[in-house]
Design an enzyme around this catalytic site. Structure first.
Site: not given
Length: 326
Positions: A58-62
């Site tokens: 989920v961090y920076s959406r991948g």
């Protein structure tokens, strides 16, 4: 650098883990560093002996996984580093793009491996507890991920101790792969984990890799009593405002600053050294958006706090509501 076994496993990890939520794209959070600015931190961490890197899908959406994967391929050999990532949070708007169902776990591990550019992750962690999926389904799916060679070990993150105990019991009962680590919320101003979770982890030989050991910058002196602070993150981090800001939190932070002045170090180093002194702790996960943050975190490994100094830091603590499980 100092190294330690992750729980009862034979896996050796550095006593500082570099968290990579800060690296990815500022389109996700404005305080996040873009790839070009992120890479020097990963390279320097390796030079300092850090071999343990934590990210999440989920961090920076991948994008965080992509940035970390490219940097590690350029700066290290795969068998020199320990890569940890996580699954649970929404990766899209569709019903099966979130949670800990078998379908989301199987889809997510493959997507994470593609983004990281690796055949396996060393530690695959559930980011939170999923109340909508039977835990048996989750545990069996994670076991299959390990048996497929896509993850070497499994870990969990913030939840109640009874929930974690249930996962360990069920894994033993069914012969599924057990969690070997707990990534929980723990720092000098949030110590509720000392009641049940940390004793459970000590009893069961679980490695503890706490997130936010500096309370999202609070213990570095980056928060003001009236709210906000001087950094971009402190001005925009509503999550921290929901968790901290009790009067006693500021008293503890002030004591860390006072002791830091006496010891000629930074308040962040004092807070990190305190965490490292706790017997249950394996490797705190630190974030770094300035190079001195990284250098100071590693230097904190050499700081020895006396019993009196630890008592000075701990005595103003006041209980909190449970924070960080959602």
């Amino acid at each position: 650098m100092k190294y330690i076994n992750l729980g009862r496993t034979g896996l050796q990890v550095s006593r500082i883990c570099l968290g990579t939520m800060t690296y990815g794209t500022p389109q996700w959070r404005e305080w996040v560093l873009a790839e070009e600015a992120s890479r020097p931190f990963i390279q320097r961490a390796l030079e300092l002996g850090i071999n343990f890197f934590d990210t999440a899908n989920v961090y920076s959406r991948g994008v965080s996984e992509e940035v970390l994967g490219r940097a590690l391929r350029d700066f290290a050999q795969r068998d020199e580093v320990v890569i940890a990532t996580k699954v649970f949070n929404p990766m899209g708007d569709k019903p099966n793009q979130r949670g800990l169902s078998r379908v989301h776990i199987m889809n997510s591990i493959d997507a994470s491996l593609r983004r990281l550019g690796t055949d396996y992750v060393d530690l695959y962690q559930i980011h939170r507890w999923d109340p909508e999926t039977p835990i048996e389904e989750t545990l069996e799916a994670l076991h299959d991920v390990v048996k497929a060679g896509k993850a070497r070990y499994l870990g969990a993150s913030s939840m109640y101790a009874w929930q974690f105990a249930k996962t360990l019991y069920l894994a033993d009962l069914h012969g599924w792969t057990r969690f070997v680590s707990m990534q929980n919320h723990y720092n000098l101003i949030y110590r509720e984990e000392e009641r049940e979770m940390l004793p459970l982890c000590l009893d069961q030989g679980i490695g503890v890799i706490p997130w936010s050991p500096l309370a999202r910058g609070f213990l570095a002196g980056n928060r003001a009593r009236g709210g906000g602070g001087e950094t971009i993150r402190s001005k925009t981090d509503d999550y921290a405002a929901e968790m901290y800001y009790q009067d006693s939190d500021f008293v503890v932070a002030d004591r860390a600053a006072q002791l830091a002045q006496q010891r000629d170090v930074t308040p962040a180093q004092i807070a990190l050294a305190w965490t490292l002194h706790q017997s249950a702790i394996t490797a705190p996960i630190i974030g770094a958006s300035k190079m001195n943050h990284l250098e100071e975190a590693v230097a904190a490994l050499e700081i020895e706090l006396s019993a009196d100094e630890r008592s000075f830091l701990e005595s103003p603590y006041q209980p909190h509501h449970v924070l960080g499980h959602i």
